[in-house]
Design a protein around this motif. Structure first.
Motif, PDB file in Angstrom:
ATOM      1  N   CYS A 194      66.888 -16.230  43.280  1.00 38.75           N
ATOM      2  CA  CYS A 194      66.555 -14.910  43.796  1.00 38.75           C
ATOM      3  C   CYS A 194      67.783 -14.018  43.650  1.00 38.75           C
ATOM      4  CB  CYS A 194      66.145 -14.967  45.266  1.00 38.75           C
ATOM      5  SG  CYS A 194      64.576 -15.818  45.556  1.00 38.75           S
ATOM      6  N   CYS A 211      62.615 -12.474  43.038  1.00 38.91           N
ATOM      7  CA  CYS A 211      62.643 -13.938  42.957  1.00 38.91           C
ATOM      8  C   CYS A 211      61.679 -14.423  41.871  1.00 38.91           C
ATOM      9  CB  CYS A 211      62.222 -14.559  44.293  1.00 38.91           C
ATOM     10  SG  CYS A 211      63.295 -14.190  45.698  1.00 38.91           S
ATOM     11  N   SER A 230      67.398 -20.283  47.722  1.00 42.78           N
ATOM     12  CA  SER A 230      66.148 -20.151  48.467  1.00 42.78           C
ATOM     13  C   SER A 230      65.569 -21.530  48.757  1.00 42.78           C
ATOM     14  CB  SER A 230      65.147 -19.328  47.656  1.00 42.78           C
ATOM     15  OG  SER A 230      63.844 -19.459  48.174  1.00 42.78           O
TER      16      SER A 230
END
Length: 775
Positions: free
Chosen positions: A770, A757, A443
């Motif tokens: 995540c 997440c 992410s």
């Protein structure tokens, strides 16, 4: 057990809630009483059952060909009819019907029997008596006629009529014969028929001895087998065994019995042939009978399998929600088959929950309107048929072609179409073990707590929240997660596409957003009223842009304005303070309309408790705070869609009992409302669409799973950390997150997956990873 269909008006409501067009304001159409029959054991293959009652009573809707059509003869089609889409065939010589026994045998497609549409004549015109809604499947006369289609010559041949009406039925191909179980509409007992393809003749076969009757047919090794139950079976507590057909003696002999998985209790049993035996799947267990002996298999990861197929040693099971799971008999672990990344295909109609073609051609099976080859791991994208809103009919495949003969509007009633399958596409998502978390690609966001997370139709959105400046976080006594020391507002966001496993950074939001802010989603647009009273905003994922919108009439500031948003079809409802009116917002015109005083009939208890609301797709539920003898409660009003089919403001005849405590309503894919209780320990309840009762939710066997409360993934809703399916009243316990218990993680769900997440780790830090759970 209460019966949702003993009262006609309640049946009409349940039927219309699930199947009618959303634009209402007119009376619910009258029902075909025949469509309200409880399906038999064999009814699942030929009818897609939608649960619409408190006791899961089924409304039966025809789909395609029987799901359990055994292993077909190997296909060797010649001379494709063309490429680039569906090609209309020569005229079919038999009248309109749907649900025919449709299959491929050696070099041709066969359509046997089926049901006339009780609301349409043979030309597709609505019957004047109007006993059935013409645009929905509704069983009429059981057909006995049949036809054969040769794709090499694009020619149809009318076949000899069966001695009785076949109806929906079920059939398998064994050598030069097609064996059929009839399923007539009237009270006539089902018969077992044999059609000789070479001689074009029909004959009746006897039922097994010892007062047993055939429930399902299957074939392997060039022989015919049948699952049988006692002739007086009342759909419950019947011992089910497998018989083999002995052509020399023209009789049945017992082949396999005695396994608990073959115990028929009124729910669907999925039976499929393997190379040297068969596999049986039920709502309570699974087993394989191979090499003359039983062996247990892991139970399917959902209740009541609609169908089972086998390709080689791979078993594929289909749930009522259309999700596929596979198991290799050599390594029996259930794996979730990801849905097609291209979205729903042409074998789904306008209402994907009810109108879906189903067939198995020995290689492909239908998942969400596309074709999956579970061995090669490839999908074939099926283009949309003409008149897709009329997708109930008769469908079959031969491995390289698909034949579709389906009901349509006047002028196209008897049209059939042929599709030559193009090059398949490989799966873009890996197979994963059921209920296992899979790490996503990295992410672009730093770890944070209280991030706002939502599903925007194609992507998950993660935005805002609080960053812990020194990385230290902690679990607060009330169950939330916060920073131990210094924290700063996170003013960035990202979107994640689970189909491609790709993240993208989104435009910087001009406002501060955190979990708990009031939001609603319509299509790919997120609407938000920040808790900081910074106005009314929208984020459009398609254009990656934020924009400020005109505020509700009561404003959004100082605790005196709108306190909640709800997507109500393609408009928004803003809930005001207890002493204020609500208002609805039309994104198309950018205007607000305040609801007049007296719209809600209940007295509002004068405290800080606010209204809650839920929209089921056809009804609006408004929960208003009251004070009862047992403490705080909510009184519920039910509204139907307005005459424009958009806003629910018409008072319903439904009266719901008050509920105890403070709870937040969420709605699943099947229009069932589940009340998510606050942490005060109030019991959870649910209510199916159109029903008048709240039903208690049983406690799970294990509490404290990894999920936040109130996530909605298809039919499943998260409670007590686990997933509850109100349609089957069953629980699933996902595996623990790799980083920690999941408390305080940023989580959101779509119909197939759950994103999580920034887990609080055992070392009291926020993990940056995540994870995705294929639900």
């Amino acid at each position: 057990m209460p019966d949702e269909f003993t009262d006609q008006s309640r049946a009409e409501r349940a039927f219309a809630d699930l199947f009618a067009d959303r634009a209402t304001g007119e009376e619910f159409p009258p029902l075909d009483p025949a469509s309200l029959t409880k399906p038999s054991h064999r009814g699942w293959p030929t009818w897609l059952v939608a649960v619409a009652a408190v006791a899961a009573v089924a409304v039966v809707v025809a789909v395609a060909v029987p799901l359990w059509n055994g292993r077909p003869v190997s296909a060797s089609p010649a001379a494709p009819s063309g490429s680039g889409g569906w090609q209309q065939t020569a005229p079919i010589p038999i009248g309109q019907r749907y649900g025919a026994v449709s299959l491929w045998a050696e070099d041709a497609f066969y359509l046997l029997g089926g049901n006339a549409h009780c609301g349409l004549d043979d030309q597709g015109n609505p019957r004047p008596e109007g006993i059935c809604r013409s645009s929905l499947p509704s069983r009429g006369e059981s057909r006995a006629d049949a036809a054969r289609y040769d794709p090499a010559t694009d020619s149809w041949t009318k076949l000899a009529d069966a001695p009785v009406g076949i109806g929906a039925g079920q059939g398998v191909v064994v050598g030069e014969a097609i064996y059929v179980i009839t399923e007539p509409l009237d009270a006539e007992a089902p018969l077992l028929l044999r059609y000789d393809r070479a001689a074009d003749t029909w004959a009746e076969l006897p039922q097994p001895a010892d007062r047993r009757k055939v429930q399902q047919l299957l074939t392997w090794g060039g022989e015919l087998y049948a699952a049988t139950v006692p002739a007086d079976c009342a759909e419950y507590e019947c011992a089910e065994i497998v018989h083999a057909w002995d052509a020399a003696t023209h009789s049945w002999r017992e082949y396999a019995s005695g396994h608990p998985a073959l115990y028929y209790s009124g729910n669907a049993t999925a039976l499929a042939a393997t190379g040297d035996g068969f596999v049986v799947l039920t709502g309570t267990g699974a087993a394989a009978f191979t090499a003359g002996a039983w062996r247990d298999l892991p139970a399917v990861p959902f209740q009541y399998p609609v169908a089972a197929y086998t390709v080689g040693e791979v078993v594929v099971a289909i749930s009522v929600a259309g999700q596929a799971y596979s198991l290799d008999l050599a390594d029996p672990v259930w794996l979730r088959r990801p849905p097609p990344t291209t979205g729903e295909g042409g074998l789904l109609g306008a209402d994907s929950f009810t109108s879906s073609a189903h067939f198995f051609d020995g290689t492909h099976l239908v998942i969400r309107g596309q074709l999956l080859d579970p061995i090669a791991g490839t999908w074939t994208d099926v283009p949309t048929l003409p008149n897709p809103e009329w997708s109930f009919g008769s469908f079959a495949g031969n491995g390289s072609q698909v034949l579709a003969c389906y009901v349509g509007p006047a002028g196209s009633m008897n049209n059939c179409y042929l599709l030559d399958l193009g090059e398949p596409t490989h799966l873009e998502q890996p197979l994963t073990a059921v209920d296992q978390w899979v790490e996503t690609s990295a992410s672009p966001l730093a770890a944070r707590t209280l991030a706002l997370t939502a599903w925007l139709g194609d992507e998950f959105l993660v935005v805002g929240g609080w960053r812990c400046d020194d990385g230290a976080a902690e679990l607060h006594p009330e169950g939330s997660v916060g920073c131990s020391n210094r924290q700063s507002m996170a003013t960035d966001g990202a979107a994640y596409d689970p189909g491609t496993d790709q993240w993208r950074t989104i435009a910087t939001p001009p406002i501060e957003l955190v979990a708990g802010d009031s939001t609603a989603v319509i299509g790919q647009t997120l609407y938000a009223i920040p808790g900081t009273a910074e106005g009314f905003w929208a984020y459009d994922a398609a254009t990656d842009a934020w924009r400020e919108l005109p505020p509700p009439p009561g404003g959004t500031h100082g605790g005196a304005g709108a306190t909640g948003l709800l997507a109500n079809g393609d408009v928004l409802l803003a809930l005001g303070e207890p002493d204020q009116s609500d208002a609805w917002y039309d994104p198309a015109t950018g205007t607000w309309t305040e609801l007049p005083a007296g719209t809600y009939p209940n007295d509002i208890y004068p405290n800080e408790a606010r209204r809650t609301a839920a929209f089921t797709g056809k009804e609006l539920l408004i929960g208003e705070p009251t004070l009862g003898s047992g403490g705080p409660a909510r009184t519920w009003s039910v509204f139907d869609l307005d005459h424009d089919g958009r806003l629910a403001t018409l008072r319903s005849t439904i009266t719901l009992a008050p509920t105890v405590g403070v709870a937040h309503p969420v709605v699943n894919r099947s229009a069932t409302t589940v009340l998510i209780p606050s942490p005060d320990g109030t019991a959870s309840v649910f209510r199916t669409g159109g029903a008048e009762e709240w039903i208690p939710i049983p406690d799970p066997e294990t509490d404290g799973g990894p999920l936040s409360p109130g996530l909605v993934s298809g039919d499943q809703v998260s409670l007590h950390g686990n997933l509850f399916d109100p349609e089957t009243r069953s629980w699933r316990q996902p595996a623990a997150l790799p980083d920690g218990p999941g408390v305080g993680a940023a989580q959101a769900a779509n119909p197939d997956t759950i994103l999580s997440c920034f887990t609080l780790t055992t070392s009291n830090e926020l993990g940056s990873q995540c994870y995705l759970l294929r639900s």
